[in-house]
Design a protein around this motif. Structure first.
Motif, PDB file in Angstrom:
ATOM      1  N   ILE A 123       0.944  -1.342  -0.219  1.00  0.00           N
ATOM      2  CA  ILE A 123      -0.204   0.205  -0.089  1.00  0.00           C
ATOM      3  C   ILE A 123       0.923   1.169   0.060  1.00  0.00           C
ATOM      4  N   ALA A 124       2.015   1.302   0.933  1.00  0.00           N
ATOM      5  CA  ALA A 124       2.789   2.388   0.939  1.00  0.00           C
ATOM      6  C   ALA A 124       3.484   2.575  -0.521  1.00  0.00           C
ATOM      7  N   PHE A 125       3.914   1.357  -1.103  1.00  0.00           N
ATOM      8  CA  PHE A 125       4.574   1.376  -2.358  1.00  0.00           C
ATOM      9  C   PHE A 125       3.713   1.916  -3.350  1.00  0.00           C
ATOM     10  N   ILE A 126       2.389   1.699  -3.434  1.00  0.00           N
ATOM     11  CA  ILE A 126       1.524   2.093  -4.444  1.00  0.00           C
ATOM     12  C   ILE A 126       1.388   3.595  -4.367  1.00  0.00           C
ATOM     13  N   GLY A 127       0.939   4.014  -3.162  1.00  0.00           N
ATOM     14  CA  GLY A 127       0.394   5.310  -2.898  1.00  0.00           C
ATOM     15  C   GLY A 127       1.658   6.187  -3.090  1.00  0.00           C
ATOM     16  N   LEU A 128       2.710   6.184  -2.337  1.00  0.00           N
ATOM     17  CA  LEU A 128       4.095   7.006  -2.466  1.00  0.00           C
ATOM     18  C   LEU A 128       4.485   6.918  -3.847  1.00  0.00           C
ATOM     19  N   GLY A 129       4.702   5.688  -4.340  1.00  0.00           N
ATOM     20  CA  GLY A 129       5.252   5.328  -5.582  1.00  0.00           C
ATOM     21  C   GLY A 129       4.451   6.319  -6.751  1.00  0.00           C
ATOM     22  N   LEU A 130       2.992   6.014  -6.521  1.00  0.00           N
ATOM     23  CA  LEU A 130       2.348   6.921  -7.426  1.00  0.00           C
ATOM     24  C   LEU A 130       2.706   8.458  -7.718  1.00  0.00           C
ATOM     25  N   ILE A 131       2.671   9.031  -6.346  1.00  0.00           N
ATOM     26  CA  ILE A 131       2.805  10.454  -6.331  1.00  0.00           C
ATOM     27  C   ILE A 131       4.182  10.933  -6.932  1.00  0.00           C
ATOM     28  N   LEU A 132       5.042  10.060  -6.241  1.00  0.00           N
ATOM     29  CA  LEU A 132       6.465  10.478  -6.640  1.00  0.00           C
ATOM     30  C   LEU A 132       6.635  10.391  -8.346  1.00  0.00           C
ATOM     31  N   SER A 133       6.286   9.166  -8.764  1.00  0.00           N
ATOM     32  CA  SER A 133       6.409   8.919 -10.391  1.00  0.00           C
ATOM     33  C   SER A 133       5.655   9.927 -10.940  1.00  0.00           C
TER      34      SER A 133
END
Lengths: 305, 308
Positions: free
Chosen positions: B89-99
């Motif tokens: 969940i952290a990967f998906i959320g933060l990954g999305l914002i930063l990408s």
């Protein structure tokens, strides 16, 4: 007038402030991404004594080439691992391209009566898998691949996702009419594939080939599972093993002078970092030239038939 | 005769294409479908037999759901499920914002050569193996020699203090994945019709306004699709990240053990074959349901982007 011109330029460009901020964000992250590699390079050129005294430093108190000298003079392990990795990467990429390009071509042909079945046969493996343990048992017990170079080649050879990407590539870049006309001219299915489809799909094949090459070069997991023979250990796995045996010796070093002796013969910190540099060097130098194929693969994969 | 004759003729007519799929079919049989059959050992007490794969499976005693009962009676099942889900969940959320942030920033930078240069830099971690990333992490985190302790003058033994690891794991993941993931969003931004921006410029919209009201809304479909596809894989973790970066340190298991590492250790370290297979099957089945569900939702948004 000049104010007006400046304003119209503003429409097209970022304001200098925003441009600076954006450059800092992107540039900062880019540096963050490269920095650890540069740091490891620095460590590998540090004098072992200085390292023992100060730890890993950005600017070493004393530079040294000893690590590389050590690695190259006692370089049996490194050289052998390099050999294994190169062999596995070359054989693997060829095998992988062969199987994938043929399979993808067949299921891209509308005239193939069983195309839906075989497309699903491949696709379903993306949705469901048996998991690690049954795969391990099949590979070791049924195929008997333990401690064989094929245990490093075969498990990574095929990937349903690559088949999908390549099929899309065939369909979009090779017009059906071209294939039909080749058929009318009397070319068989194989000839058509070799003489017409393959040459037109070279960029697609290059993309899959490079993904595959990268996968083999960086693989350590299959070696972790299937390889015990020290002569068959690929680079990445070798790096991992040095570390593990190092820890093992350190943990047991209090009670025996023998292991202290062993510890002395182990590659030192700087040498291990030098090995990391030598193992990643080829990729670091090569990837900027190939990255457009990876970008292509990433974006083509999203487009479907 | 008629029906069989017709099928035989069909096979014959397609024989070249059938020959082409043969190697791939064999591969899928051995490396995908036989392991699926092999999952029956999740319901057996596995006994290795020297007579090979089938003998091992057939001679093992049926134990029904015992392996699963045992797995779920331990604290491990909860722990690995929690870790796998929360990290993803952290990967998906933060990954999305930063990408998305990186893609937008890269697309707006005035100097295109510089932007390309930045992108090449960000792409680097994608090309490195987890073993190498593990070494990188060690150069920062080593308690005696690492850069972090030296910089902060601290004396933390990073590899035995579990409280830091959720942050380290998430940081390392983002470090490796953001450059790579931003490629997809950057391609989508490049595909946006330029006349939209020209119209906005004529209306006097600032760059930030353009980003907010053109770029981001135009990215919405691809964001939704990428996120849903990632949710489909939420039950799977990247083995290398959770095994190499913490250096398989036992004191960190409470925050670094995920389903994939648990299954591996069951197979190679503790030798609990039945329970390990059960955990793997649990992952596959829940993963399967999640992929189907998320794909179903993707289809509702955009038929072309669905996997099937």
């Amino acid at each position: 007038m000049s104010a007006n011109a400046a304003k119209s330029r503003d429409f097209h460009r970022l304001s200098p402030v925003l441009n600076t901020i954006f450059n800092c964000i992107a540039g900062g992250f880019a540096i963050l991404c490269i920095f650890p590699f540069l740091f490891v390079v620095l460590i590998s050129f540090t004098d072992e004594g200085a390292l023992a005294r100060d730890g890993y430093r950005l600017i070493p108190a004393k530079w040294s080439l000893e690590a590389y000298k050590y690695v190259f003079s006692s370089g049996d392990t490194l050289l052998r691992s390099y050999g294994v990795t190169i062999a596995v990467t070359v054989i693997g990429t060829i095998v992988s391209l062969l199987i994938i390009s043929l399979y993808a071509y067949a299921i891209s042909r509308k005239s193939f009566k069983y195309r839906n079945f075989f497309a699903f046969f491949s696709f379903f493996t993306m949705l469901f898998n048996g998991g690690l343990v049954p795969t391990y048992i099949v590979v070791t017990q049924m195929l008997g691949l333990k401690d064989s170079i094929w245990a490093l080649v075969l498990p990574l050879a095929v990937n349903a996702f690559y088949i999908m990407i390549l099929r899309t590539f065939y369909i979009t870049s090779v017009p059906d009419a071209l294939i039909e006309s080749a058929k009318i001219d009397g070319a068989g299915e194989f000839r058509t594939f070799l003489k017409i489809v393959l040459p037109l799909s070279l960029p697609g094949l290059a993309t899959i080939g490079l993904f595959s090459t990268l996968g083999y070069w960086n693989d350590w997991f299959n070696a972790l599972l299937y390889i015990d023979n020290p002569n068959l250990v690929p680079l990445q796995s070798m790096l991992m093993r040095i570390e593990t045996s190092m820890q093992f010796i350190l943990q047991n070093s209090q009670n025996s002078s023998l292991s202290l002796e062993a510890l002395r013969n182990m590659p030192q910190d700087t040498s291990r970092m030098a090995m990391v540099v030598l193992a990643t060097g080829p990729i670091i130098f090569a990837y900027p030239f190939f990255q457009r194929y990876f970008i292509q693969g990433l974006t083509v994969g999203a487009v479907k038939e | 005769m008629g029906k069989i004759g017709k099928s035989a003729k069909d096979v014959l007519r397609n024989k070249v294409l059938l020959f082409m799929v043969l190697p791939g079919t064999l591969w899928f049989l051995f490396f995908s479908y036989l392991p699926m059959v092999g999952t029956v050992i999740a319901f057996k007490e596995y006994r290795f037999s020297r007579d090979g794969f089938w003998a091992s499976i057939i001679n093992s005693k049926w134990v029904g759901w015992d392996n699963f009962k045992f797995l779920f009676s331990t604290n491990d099942a909860y722990l690995i499920t929690r870790n796998t889900l929360l990290y993803n969940i952290a990967f998906i959320g933060l990954g999305l914002i930063l990408s998305v942030l990186m893609a937008v920033v890269l697309s707006e930078i005035a100097n295109k050569k510089l932007a390309k240069f930045y992108q090449t830099g960000m792409f680097l971690p994608y090309f490195l193996s987890w073993v190498v990333v593990g070494y990188f992490a060690f150069s920062f985190l080593s308690s005696e020699r690492g850069l972090l302790n030296a910089m902060f003058g601290s004396n933390i033994s990073w590899y035995s203090e579990s409280k830091y690891w959720p942050f380290i794991i998430i940081f390392v993941f983002l470090w490796k994945a953001v450059g790579y993931n931003s490629v997809v969003y950057l391609a989508a931004i490049m595909g946006i019709d330029k006349s939209l921006y020209e119209a906005a410029m004529i209306d006097g919209a600032s760059k930030l306004q353009q980003i907010r009201s053109i770029t981001l809304p135009m990215l919405k479909p691809i964001i939704i699709i990428m996120t849903l596809l990632a949710i489909g894989k939420i039950f799977y973790a990247d083995f290398g990240l959770f095994y190499q970066v913490p250096r398989d340190s036992g004191t960190l298991y409470s925050v670094t053990n995920v389903i994939d590492t648990y299954v591996y250790r069951g197979l190679k370290t503790t030798g609990e074959i039945g329970m390990s297979t059960a955990a793997g099957l649990y992952q596959s089945v829940v993963g399967f349901v999640l992929v189907l569900t998320s794909n179903y939702i993707v289809r509702k948004f955009d038929k072309d982007s669905a996997l099937f």
